[in-house]
Design an enzyme around this catalytic site. Structure first.
Site, mmCIF file in Angstrom:
data_model
loop_
_atom_site.group_PDB
_atom_site.id
_atom_site.type_symbol
_atom_site.label_atom_id
_atom_site.label_comp_id
_atom_site.label_asym_id
_atom_site.label_seq_id
_atom_site.Cartn_x
_atom_site.Cartn_y
_atom_site.Cartn_z
ATOM 1 C CE LYS A 139 -4.363 -1.648 0.673
ATOM 2 N NZ LYS A 139 -5.623 -1.210 0.058
ATOM 3 C CB SER A 151 -0.929 -8.089 -0.612
ATOM 4 O OG SER A 151 -1.643 -8.918 0.280
#
Lengths: 319, 319
Positions: free
Chosen positions: A58, A308
């Site tokens: 992110k 992720s």
């Protein structure tokens, strides 16, 4: 200007994003595992965004968005709502460029995430854990401060930033048959799909999604954004619906979405921790769970998987 | 011949060992952590032997020993006693060269380690969990099979193999002020001390040891090999005494040993898992716990730490 980017990121925009954020992020390691290859029958390359700054991909999107604020916007700061990794990304990015960050978080967010966001110097605004309360609190903050809202995924600057993870993977491991990512709001998935489209067009993009948050799977089936019929999964980073910017890209460029149960997610997580010795959060192992579930499809193939993130509450593990 | 190497490894022997085992091992990553640097005040480089084959540095020494068997020895196989990572190392190395491995393990060894050793095709001989039972079982196996015994640490081939971890770290990160390792039987520590002596003589070598297994600390103080007054620690890889080959090297080349409590070990482990996102076993974080305990000594210094292994029972975590 940040709030009015209405164009789907081009090849050049993704390259520019990568150059812009490179000084602020890690070029994360790509790991392989003999055991995973044996179990899956595929040749698997793991892009370790769990080892990224803030412990998740992110930061790529958040950094790309915040670095494009103009001077006036920078003075007013940035705002977002998130209980997860995007909150840390915006807090971290704001600190890097020296502007204020206002983060709306539900009161019941995990302690570790509250601590991390506060640790980066952001102002946290707590709200009730409902979508409505979250949006109201965000609107109130934006109105009060003039801060620029950076959406967690439905924002082309963010999507272009997330695209750089797959771009790095493609540059390091060419000729991948497939790349798998998780899908929540679709920022990572749509960015990955764009990078594959531009930089490795023969590669197929597949997503893993929890059965207990299968909005993306159903949205692809129905040809429009729909919600999951129920939400119940350990993969707490993947609960949101797709957005009107991410959905069309996923419709156009993603081959399929594989749904997996929580038991499959936990088994994949255990495999990764035990055999690969890296800490990946439940949401992050969803594409591996998908690969193991559909292994006949990937048998003999060269597959990239994006881990992720790795932000896990160690006091609340599923094993 | 394997069983009669009576010479302290020279610079050339360590270089040869490295060339010999290189095709069979990973050149493991060196990670850094902004958080650890902030907390410690040092610039710390972590050599991630938890990401090594079999999840620990032990494959280096095991592989180096097994690769030096002559044809006759190879046909008879190798044997060892270990409940831990050395067992996996010998089992794995034997499979690689195509010889039999006989591993004596206490009945109460963790399931995950039994499974791993069996998975590499070794024959496991279970014994009562006492040193005497272990040695008897080993002697019986060696007599029956003619297998060559590879000691977990008190063996110069093993020490030369373990030395290659620090050699790689020194080659990748030059000018380290200090290198810290854990100390159990002293194979990794004495090998590290030799590599530092040959390849980076200005670097200081320090070891971390659990208070609840402080035989090495006391042995250095008393100038002879002594046992710990009591054994009680979560760092289950560091319980053994030093050997007559490892102790003199440690006496000569190691600056000091820092003892740490289990609470300090668990705190360091949590820090590593939470912030660095890598799975390191309690024994592996002992040198980090030592650094954090004595951080004024390392303040402003460039420090290498060897994360020795990552084999943890996820069903039995301390948090």
């Amino acid at each position: 200007m940040l709030s009015v980017s209405t164009n789907i990121p081009t090849r050049e925009i993704i390259e520019e994003a990568h150059a812009r954020i490179r000084p602020f992020i890690h070029k994360t390691s790509v790991l392989t595992s003999h055991t995973v290859n044996e179990i899956s029958g595929a040749e698997v390359y793991f892009k370790c965004e769990n080892l990224q700054k803030i412990g998740a991909f992110k930061i790529r999107g958040g950094m790309n968005a915040v670095l494009q604020l103009n001077e006036e916007e920078r003075q007013k700061g940035v705002a977002t709502h998130s209980s997860g990794n995007h909150a840390q990304a915006i807090a971290y990015a704001a600190r890097e460029v020296g502007c204020k960050a206002y983060i709306v978080m539900p009161e019941n967010a995990p302690e570790i995430k509250k601590k991390a966001v506060a640790g980066y110097g952001a102002e946290i605004i707590f709200c009730k854990p409902t979508l409505q309360a979250r949006e109201e609190a965000l609107n109130e903050v934006v109105e009060r401060t003039g801060a620029t809202f950076v959406h967690p995924f439905n924002n082309y600057h963010v999507i272009a930033g997330q695209a750089t993870a797959a771009k790095e993977l493609i540059e390091e491991i060419p000729d991948l048959d497939s790349i798998l990512t998780p899908v929540g709001g679709g920022g990572l998935l749509s960015g990955t799909a764009l990078s594959v489209h531009y930089f490795s067009p023969k590669t197929i993009v597949v997503a893993g999604e929890p059965e207990g948050a299968q909005d993306a799977y159903l949205s692809l089936q129905e040809g429009k954004i729909v919600s999951a019929p129920y939400i119940k999964t350990i993969a707490d980073g993947l609960l949101t619906n797709l957005g009107d910017k991410t959905f069309p890209l996923i419709q156009k460029y993603v081959k399929s979405i594989v749904t997996v149960t929580d038991d499959e997610i936990i088994a994949a997580m255990r495999l990764v921790w035990e055999r690969m010795k890296v800490v990946v959060e439940p949401s992050g192992v969803v594409p591996l769970a998908a690969l193991l579930k559909e292994k006949e499809i990937f048998n003999g193939k060269k597959v990239g998987i994006i881990f992720s993130g790795g932000n896990v509450d160690l006091g609340n593990l599923p094993f």
